[in-house]
Design a protein around this motif. Structure first.
Motif, short mmCIF file in Angstrom:
data_model
loop_
_atom_site.label_atom_id
_atom_site.label_comp_id
_atom_site.label_asym_id
_atom_site.label_seq_id
_atom_site.Cartn_x
_atom_site.Cartn_y
_atom_site.Cartn_z
N VAL A 284 45.48 -16.69 7.11
CA VAL A 284 44.26 -15.98 6.71
C VAL A 284 44.30 -15.66 5.22
O VAL A 284 43.28 -15.73 4.52
N SER A 285 45.50 -15.34 4.70
CA SER A 285 45.64 -15.05 3.28
C SER A 285 45.27 -16.26 2.44
O SER A 285 44.55 -16.14 1.43
N ARG A 286 45.75 -17.44 2.81
CA ARG A 286 45.42 -18.65 2.06
C ARG A 286 43.91 -18.90 2.08
O ARG A 286 43.32 -19.25 1.05
N PHE A 287 43.28 -18.70 3.22
CA PHE A 287 41.83 -18.88 3.30
C PHE A 287 41.12 -17.89 2.38
O PHE A 287 40.19 -18.26 1.66
N GLY A 288 41.58 -16.63 2.38
CA GLY A 288 40.97 -15.65 1.49
C GLY A 288 41.12 -16.01 0.03
O GLY A 288 40.19 -15.84 -0.77
N LEU A 289 42.30 -16.54 -0.35
CA LEU A 289 42.52 -16.95 -1.74
C LEU A 289 41.59 -18.09 -2.13
O LEU A 289 41.07 -18.12 -3.26
N ILE A 290 41.40 -19.03 -1.23
CA ILE A 290 40.52 -20.16 -1.53
C ILE A 290 39.08 -19.71 -1.70
O ILE A 290 38.37 -20.12 -2.63
N ILE A 291 38.62 -18.84 -0.81
CA ILE A 291 37.24 -18.33 -0.92
C ILE A 291 37.08 -17.52 -2.21
O ILE A 291 36.05 -17.63 -2.90
N ALA A 292 38.09 -16.74 -2.57
CA ALA A 292 38.03 -15.97 -3.82
C ALA A 292 37.92 -16.91 -5.01
O ALA A 292 37.16 -16.65 -5.96
N GLU A 293 38.66 -18.01 -4.98
CA GLU A 293 38.57 -18.97 -6.08
C GLU A 293 37.19 -19.60 -6.15
O GLU A 293 36.65 -19.81 -7.25
N VAL A 294 36.59 -19.88 -5.01
CA VAL A 294 35.23 -20.42 -5.01
C VAL A 294 34.26 -19.41 -5.63
O VAL A 294 33.38 -19.79 -6.42
N VAL A 295 34.42 -18.14 -5.30
CA VAL A 295 33.57 -17.10 -5.88
C VAL A 295 33.72 -17.06 -7.40
O VAL A 295 32.73 -17.02 -8.15
N VAL A 296 34.97 -17.09 -7.87
CA VAL A 296 35.21 -17.05 -9.32
C VAL A 296 34.65 -18.30 -9.99
O VAL A 296 34.08 -18.23 -11.09
N LEU A 297 34.79 -19.45 -9.34
CA LEU A 297 34.22 -20.69 -9.87
C LEU A 297 32.71 -20.59 -10.01
O LEU A 297 32.13 -21.00 -11.03
#
Length: 320
Positions: A284-297
């Motif tokens: 779940v942590s990895r998924f959250g990190l990926i979504i956060a990166e998409v938001v920042v992008l």
């Protein structure tokens, strides 16, 4: 001149290809994470905490960008906050291509194309960023782990002093060494007090960065069934060490898989979680990190589009 222009053209093409590949690989990871979350959705009992974790991950990303911006300033290649937000995440996307070097090469090309920053300066900045992340990760991991192994008086103080000394040596010696190896004259730095302030602030930002990652892990535990408890310090130490190990395994893109496995093992060791709980938390942590990166992008891309529109409007007004 034709040879130089040709090399520059190929670098621009490779930069664009790297960005496209990075976006594709990021999308693939996001889909895999979403699929994994769908499979465990029965275990998500308080989804509001997932939003809190996502917010912490996004803030951590901006803290990381701020630290890198200070490194660029220390190397006398300052960038505006807007420039950092618009380009940092997007230019680093090729790190999802196997081999950690691609993200850094892409960032070098972005800086050269848009801000005329030399490759030697941008490479030195990347080396400093990676080294300081590793030093602070090791410091926080050691502060939690080593006292568990050896009950030695003043061990924590010795670790803090050693970590700060290592950070300072990296800050001062690495740019000098990079310049010498590149056959360049070492440029004068900031005044001592200003240089010390930049180093201290950058190091502190990286400690905050790791702490936000640990806080996000704790938030995730509150949304999952199982009733397991996790302290912020244990979560921070586990995440920082897992990141460092994933970073050092250079042939794995962005540490995928390695970090999750290491994080799961460290959570079992540090917080005495059950292996299944630790694995679930890592996924779940990895998924959250990926979504956060998409938001920042998306934030960065929005800034780029707005800047381009403003620039085009100024050109029209000038010619009008």
């Amino acid at each position: 001149m034709d040879g130089i222009a040709g090399r520059a053209k190929w670098r621009r093409i490779l930069y664009s290809v790297g960005i496209v590949l990075g976006l594709g690989l990021l999308a693939q990871q996001a889909w895999q994470g979403y699929s994994a979350l769908q499979q465990i959705q029965a275990c998500v009992i308080r989804p509001g905490f997932l939003l809190a974790a996502l917010a912490l991950y996004v803030v951590a990303y901006f803290v990381q960008m701020a630290a890198w911006a200070l490194i660029m300033r220390a190397l006398q290649a300052p960038l505006s906050p807007q420039a950092v937000v618009e380009g940092y995440a997007l230019s680093f996307l090729p790190r999802y291509i196997p081999g950690s070097v691609w993200g850094y090469l892409s960032r070098n090309e972005w800086l050269a194309q848009n801000y005329q920053v030399s490759y030697s300066v941008s490479t030195t900045a990347s080396l400093l960023e990676a080294a300081l992340l590793l030093v602070t990760a090791g410091l926080l991991g050691g502060l939690f782990w080593l006292p568990m192994l050896w009950q030695i008086p003043l061990l924590e103080l010795a670790l803090v002093v050693s970590g700060l000394l290592a950070s300072w040596l990296v800050w001062r010696a690495l740019p000098w060494l990079a310049a010498r190896l590149g056959g360049k004259r070492v440029q004068g730095s900031f005044a001592p007090r200003q240089d010390l302030a930049l180093w201290g602030t950058t190091t502190l930002l990286y400690v905050i960065f790791w702490s936000l990652q640990g806080g996000a892990l704790v938030a995730i535990t509150q949304t999952l069934c199982g009733g397991f408890m996790l302290g912020v310090f244990a979560a921070t130490a586990a995440f920082a060490l897992a990141w460092a190990i994933g970073f050092l395994v250079v042939f794995v893109p962005a540490g995928l898989g390695v970090r999750e496995w290491t994080l799961s093992a460290l959570l079992v060791l540090f917080a005495m979680l059950q292996p299944g709980q630790a694995t679930l938390l890592a996924v779940v942590s990895r998924f959250g990190l990926i979504i956060a990166e998409v938001v920042v992008l998306l934030i960065g891309l929005h800034g780029q589009i707005r800047s381009r529109r403003n620039r085009d409007a100024r050109i029209v007004d000038h010619h009008g």
